[in-house]
Design an enzyme around this catalytic site. Sequence first.
Site, short mmCIF file in Angstrom:
data_model
loop_
_atom_site.label_atom_id
_atom_site.label_comp_id
_atom_site.label_asym_id
_atom_site.label_seq_id
_atom_site.Cartn_x
_atom_site.Cartn_y
_atom_site.Cartn_z
N LYS A 131 0.36 1.56 13.50
CA LYS A 131 -0.15 -0.02 13.11
C LYS A 131 1.25 -0.51 13.75
O LYS A 131 2.08 -0.19 13.20
CB LYS A 131 -0.77 -0.33 11.83
CG LYS A 131 -0.64 -1.40 11.62
CD LYS A 131 -1.02 -2.04 10.49
CE LYS A 131 -1.54 -3.27 9.58
NZ LYS A 131 -2.27 -2.80 8.81
N ARG A 173 -4.11 -12.90 8.17
CA ARG A 173 -3.98 -13.19 7.05
C ARG A 173 -4.24 -14.88 6.80
O ARG A 173 -3.94 -14.80 5.55
CB ARG A 173 -2.50 -12.81 7.28
CG ARG A 173 -1.92 -12.02 7.40
CD ARG A 173 -0.23 -11.66 8.26
NE ARG A 173 -0.42 -10.23 8.40
CZ ARG A 173 1.26 -10.17 9.20
NH1 ARG A 173 2.59 -11.18 9.36
NH2 ARG A 173 1.36 -8.89 9.96
N GLU A 176 4.08 9.50 14.62
CA GLU A 176 3.18 9.13 13.76
C GLU A 176 1.03 9.85 13.45
O GLU A 176 1.39 9.95 11.93
CB GLU A 176 3.12 7.28 13.57
CG GLU A 176 3.74 6.68 13.02
CD GLU A 176 4.23 6.62 11.35
OE1 GLU A 176 3.66 7.42 10.67
OE2 GLU A 176 5.21 5.82 11.09
N LYS A 227 -4.03 -0.32 16.60
CA LYS A 227 -3.49 -1.29 16.30
C LYS A 227 -2.97 -2.13 16.12
O LYS A 227 -1.49 -1.74 15.66
CB LYS A 227 -4.77 -1.76 14.22
CG LYS A 227 -4.41 -2.95 13.86
CD LYS A 227 -5.06 -2.85 12.47
CE LYS A 227 -4.88 -4.17 12.08
NZ LYS A 227 -4.40 -4.68 11.12
N SER A 243 -7.50 -10.08 14.99
CA SER A 243 -8.08 -11.44 14.44
C SER A 243 -7.33 -11.70 15.70
O SER A 243 -8.35 -13.15 15.99
CB SER A 243 -7.60 -11.99 13.04
OG SER A 243 -6.23 -10.93 13.62
N TYR A 270 -14.51 -7.98 15.31
CA TYR A 270 -15.50 -8.68 14.86
C TYR A 270 -16.53 -9.66 15.25
O TYR A 270 -17.19 -10.29 14.59
CB TYR A 270 -14.43 -10.25 14.21
CG TYR A 270 -13.36 -10.06 13.05
CD1 TYR A 270 -13.02 -9.40 12.34
CD2 TYR A 270 -12.37 -9.53 14.25
CE1 TYR A 270 -12.45 -9.48 10.79
CE2 TYR A 270 -10.92 -9.05 13.54
CZ TYR A 270 -10.51 -8.94 11.67
OH TYR A 270 -9.81 -8.60 11.31
C1 PBG Z 1 -3.10 -5.25 5.91
C2 PBG Z 1 -4.79 -5.56 6.68
C3 PBG Z 1 -3.96 -6.05 8.00
C4 PBG Z 1 -4.56 -5.98 8.63
C5 PBG Z 1 -5.49 -4.93 8.44
N1 PBG Z 1 -4.98 -5.00 7.63
C6 PBG Z 1 -3.27 -7.06 7.70
C7 PBG Z 1 -1.70 -6.63 8.57
O1 PBG Z 1 -0.41 -5.80 8.45
O2 PBG Z 1 -0.97 -7.81 8.53
C8 PBG Z 1 -4.99 -6.98 10.12
C9 PBG Z 1 -6.61 -6.95 10.41
C10 PBG Z 1 -6.25 -8.35 12.07
O3 PBG Z 1 -5.60 -9.29 12.43
O4 PBG Z 1 -7.74 -8.56 12.01
N2 PBG Z 1 -2.53 -4.18 5.57
#
Ligand code: PBG
Length: 341
Positions: A209, A219, A248, A263, A289, A328
Amino acid sequence: MSTPFPRGAAPTGQFPTVRMRRNRRAEWSRKLVSESRLSAADLIWPLFVLEGTKVRHPVASMPGVERLSIDLIVEAAREASDLGIPALALFPYTDPNLRSDDAREAFNPMNLVCRATRAIKATGLDIGIILDVALDPYTSHGHDGLVRDGVILNDETVAVLIKQSMVQVEAGADILAPSDMMDGRIGAIRAALEAAGHSDTQIMSYAAKYASAFYGPFRDAVGSSSTLKGDKRTYQMDPANSDEAMREVALDIAEGADMVMVKPGMPYLDIVRLVSETFKVPTFAYQVSGEYAMITGAAERGWLDADKTMMESLLAFKRAGAAGILTYFAPRAARKIAAEA
Ligand code: PBG
C-alpha cells in the site's frame, strides 16, 4: 518471466504471412481470442456506513457514491448478492465525537461496521464481509496508528489492531483486511485469531500500500481529511519502489495472509503483475477513490465515456493478473456485464 520474449511477442512469422488484424476482424473472433475476462465474481464493493436510518449522504468528491445508514447497507448487500458480487468492504463514517487519540471506538463491539456486519449476516445472504483493520476512521488525528510526539507507534498500534480484529470477527466479518502498513500486524492478528478459535477467518492484507494522493476522496468519505495532520509516508510505501513491495508481500504471506492487495490500482499495475506472477497467491487490486473520481469527474464534464472507461480500467486489472478488484464501480460494472451477457 521465464520466456526470452515478453508475453505474446514471440516471433511467429512476418508480414504478409502474419496479419495480426485477421483475428480482430469480427466481434465473434475478438471474443474467441480474448485473453482476459471480467465477471461480477471478480468485484468487491466498498461501502461507507453512517449512523441513522434511511440516511444517504452523497460524497461530493465521488460522484454517485453515498454514505449509507445500516438499513440501506443491508439493501445494498441484497443488491450486490443479486448482481453476483461476492463480497463487500465496509468503512465507517465515525461521529467526530467518537474519535479519540487512543482510537477506542475501533474496538467497540457496537461500532458502525460491527453493527452493519451483524445486520447483513442476519439476512442469511451468502456474501462475504471484509472489514478494514486500521485506526484512521477512529483517531482524532486521522492517522492509522497511535501517535506519540509526532511519531506513529508500531507495536502499540498492533496491540490495538488485535482488539479491533476480535470485535470485527465476533460481529461476523469473514475477511479481515489490515490496511495500515504497520510491521508485524499480519502475524500478530493471525496468532490472536488462532488463539481465540477463529482459525477460519481469512486475512486479505493490504500488503503493498503506497502513500498516495489518490486516497483524497476516501478521506472525505470517512471524514478524516480535515483532521489528518501531515502525511502517511512513515508507514505507507514510497511510490518509487517495487522491490520493497515484494518484500512486504513475502512477509505478509509468511505471517499468514490468505490473499494480498496492491493499492492504489491503475498507477501500480506493474506491481499487480509482479506480485501475482511471483507469489501465485490471490492478488487483489484496489481501484481507489481518486481513480474513481477521475473517471466519474471527467465523465460529468463530458470528457470521458464513464461506462467504457470503467470497463476498460477494470479489465486492465484482470490482464495484469489480479484475482479481483475492489472498486466503487462494482454494482455499475456488474449491471453492465449482465446487460452484455
Ligand atoms: C485506511 C484506508 C484508506 C483507504 C482504504 N483504507 C485510506 C488511507 O490509507 O489513507 C483508501 C481507499 C480509497 O482511497 O478508496 N487505512
